[in-house]
Design a protein around this motif. Structure first.
Motif, short mmCIF file in Angstrom:
data_model
loop_
_atom_site.label_atom_id
_atom_site.label_comp_id
_atom_site.label_asym_id
_atom_site.label_seq_id
_atom_site.Cartn_x
_atom_site.Cartn_y
_atom_site.Cartn_z
N HIS A 1 0.84 -1.21 0.00
CA HIS A 1 0.00 0.00 0.00
C HIS A 1 0.87 1.26 0.00
O HIS A 1 0.59 2.23 -0.70
CB HIS A 1 -0.90 -0.01 1.23
CG HIS A 1 -1.73 1.22 1.36
ND1 HIS A 1 -2.79 1.51 0.51
CD2 HIS A 1 -1.65 2.27 2.24
CE1 HIS A 1 -3.32 2.66 0.85
NE2 HIS A 1 -2.66 3.14 1.89
N LYS B 1 2.38 1.86 -3.46
CA LYS B 1 1.40 2.45 -4.37
C LYS B 1 1.21 3.94 -4.09
O LYS B 1 1.08 4.75 -5.00
CB LYS B 1 0.05 1.73 -4.23
CG LYS B 1 0.03 0.35 -4.89
CD LYS B 1 -1.34 -0.26 -4.75
CE LYS B 1 -1.39 -1.62 -5.45
NZ LYS B 1 -2.72 -2.26 -5.30
N LYS B 2 1.22 4.28 -2.79
CA LYS B 2 1.06 5.67 -2.39
C LYS B 2 2.22 6.53 -2.90
O LYS B 2 2.02 7.63 -3.42
CB LYS B 2 0.96 5.75 -0.86
CG LYS B 2 0.62 7.14 -0.34
CD LYS B 2 0.46 7.12 1.16
CE LYS B 2 0.14 8.52 1.69
NZ LYS B 2 0.02 8.53 3.15
N THR C 1 4.27 5.79 -5.40
CA THR C 1 4.21 5.82 -6.87
C THR C 1 3.19 6.84 -7.34
O THR C 1 3.42 7.59 -8.29
CB THR C 1 3.85 4.42 -7.41
OG1 THR C 1 4.78 3.48 -6.91
CG2 THR C 1 3.89 4.41 -8.93
N SER C 2 2.03 6.87 -6.68
CA SER C 2 0.97 7.81 -7.04
C SER C 2 1.43 9.25 -6.82
O SER C 2 1.19 10.12 -7.65
CB SER C 2 -0.27 7.51 -6.19
OG SER C 2 -1.26 8.48 -6.43
N LEU C 3 2.11 9.51 -5.70
CA LEU C 3 2.62 10.85 -5.39
C LEU C 3 3.63 11.30 -6.43
O LEU C 3 3.59 12.44 -6.90
CB LEU C 3 3.26 10.85 -4.00
CG LEU C 3 3.87 12.18 -3.55
CD1 LEU C 3 2.80 13.26 -3.43
CD2 LEU C 3 4.61 12.01 -2.23
N PHE D 1 3.80 10.31 -9.52
CA PHE D 1 3.09 10.56 -10.77
C PHE D 1 2.43 11.93 -10.76
O PHE D 1 2.51 12.69 -11.72
CB PHE D 1 2.05 9.46 -11.00
CG PHE D 1 1.20 9.69 -12.22
CD1 PHE D 1 1.73 9.51 -13.50
CD2 PHE D 1 -0.12 10.11 -12.10
CE1 PHE D 1 0.94 9.73 -14.63
CE2 PHE D 1 -0.90 10.33 -13.22
CZ PHE D 1 -0.36 10.14 -14.49
N ILE D 2 1.77 12.25 -9.64
CA ILE D 2 1.09 13.56 -9.52
C ILE D 2 2.13 14.69 -9.58
O ILE D 2 1.90 15.72 -10.21
CB ILE D 2 0.28 13.63 -8.22
CG1 ILE D 2 -0.87 12.63 -8.26
CG2 ILE D 2 -0.28 15.04 -8.01
CD1 ILE D 2 -1.60 12.47 -6.94
#
Length: 403
Positions: free
Chosen positions: A2, A5-6, A8-10, A12-13
């Protein structure tokens, strides 16, 4: 899992916010300010986790950018009469936080060439979109305001009025997009026709904006870089690209009065814009102000009060009425922070040029900036400050990665 993923998402943003900030220059102060705020917010965890002061100090280019800010801040600490005068230094804060953010995010943004490739593409297409929207709006006004077609609405200040970006800045942004197109022509020959069309459209945009320094730089770049690229492409369409751009430019300049006045009668002093004689008069007055405090100047934005006093002394009415600055960044840095400010600016520019080989993007970015600073107080407005610090920080950070 988890947490991964967090993160990776940060990342990307943050990458998306990087693209948005670079492309916000074309759409005015409001959009640019929002994009900058988003970029800063999503950079905070990356800076906290990745900033290494020992490694940062080793990158002299980034350090020199920070020094430029601290030189001006130090002068204001000494000279400011109140807190409000000192707070104006916040406009130069990008000289500090953009180098730190881009250095801290170097592994996220510059580990893969794909990120920069995507950014360059995003930037080029945004440049085209902003020009097309401005041209359509200008054409609409030219057709429906007044009794006959008035070409003034598709040139100079009127062309850039949709997003409120001054022509000198917008033309420089378009020049940068042209450099990216040239890079794509070299790297992806199969797309050369498309990017040649883009160069043609953006060249017309610069001509219509009537920024004399940008028009001069455009032709220097075309002759130097595009000609070399065309020789490598060896296609008939490519070989006629230069004469088509030149002929179209000459025709536009001859047909449109504003362009003709600004380019062919550049020494003529007309109320709607300044000729060479007007600018030299501004520079003489600015130099007189500099002589009054050559070591540390009068302070960022405080120096304008001294310029106004000088205009009154010499009865320079037009400069006085319009509250003109020096219209030359070298003089502007000198009256703002004296020899200290000028030297800190020159060191940044020398460092950009010296470490540009073999990167033609950094070399031509440096040349564009050096020439633009001659005719405009480029680092007095937020557009110029962000554009300069953003790309300078990218290039200096890329040198760290390559080292």
């Amino acid at each position: 899992m988890h947490r991964f993923k967090k993160i990776t998402s940060l990342n990307f943003i943050f990458e998306i916010s990087f693209y948005i900030l670079g492309c916000s220059f074309f759409f005015g102060n409001a959009v640019m300010s929002i994009a900058l705020a988003i970029f800063i917010v999503f950079s905070i965890p990356i800076v906290v986790n990745n900033f290494q002061i020992k490694q940062f100090i080793k990158n002299w280019g980034l350090i020199f950018l920070c020094i430029y800010f601290f030189c001006h801040a130090l002068v204001l600490i000494i000279l400011a009469d109140n807190l409000n005068e000192f707070i104006k230094i916040k406009k130069l804060l990008p000289f500090v936080f953009l180098p730190i953010i881009l250095f801290s995010s170097r592994d996220k943004l510059f580990n893969s060439k794909q990120v920069l490739h995507n950014f360059y593409k995003f930037y080029v297409h945004t440049a085209l979109l902003s020009f097309i929207m401005s041209f359509i709006y200008g054409t609409y006004r030219a057709l429906f305001i007044g009794t006959s077609f008035n070409s003034i609405y598709i040139t100079y200040n009127e062309l850039s009025t949709l997003f409120g970006v001054q022509p000198i800045y917008l033309a420089v942004f378009y020049l940068m997009a042209i450099l990216f197109c040239m890079k794509f022509i070299e790297e992806t020959p199969r797309d050369n026709k498309r990017y040649l069309y883009f160069i043609f459209i953006l060249s017309i945009a610069i001509i219509l904006l009537s920024s004399r320094t940008s028009i001069l730089m455009l032709f220097i770049i075309i002759v130097y870089k595009l000609f070399k690229s065309i020789l490598k492409l060896k296609t008939k369409k490519a070989l006629i690209a230069i004469p088509i751009i030149v002929i179209t430019s000459v025709v536009l300049i001859q047909m449109i009065p504003t362009l003709k006045s600004r380019t062919l009668e550049f020494n003529k002093n007309i109320a709607s814009y300044s000729g060479l004689e007007f600018r030299t008069k501004l520079w003489k007055n600015s130099y007189m102000v500099f002589q009054q405090s050559p070591i540390y100047g009068f302070g960022f934005y405080k120096s304008q009060d001294q310029l106004i006093k000088q205009y009154k002394k010499t009865n320079f009415r037009r400069a006085l009425i319009n509250d003109f600055n020096t219209h030359n960044q070298y003089l502007q840095s000198s009256v703002d922070a004296g020899i200290i400010g000028l030297l800190s600016l020159l060191i940044i520019l020398i460092h950009l040029i010296y470490y540009s080989k073999p990167d033609f993007l950094q070399l031509w970015f440096s040349i564009i900036i050096i020439i633009s600073l001659v005719s405009e107080s480029f680092l007095n407005r937020q557009y110029g400050i962000l554009f300069f610090t953003f790309f300078a920080s990218i290039f200096f950070t890329l040198k760290t990665k390559s080292s």
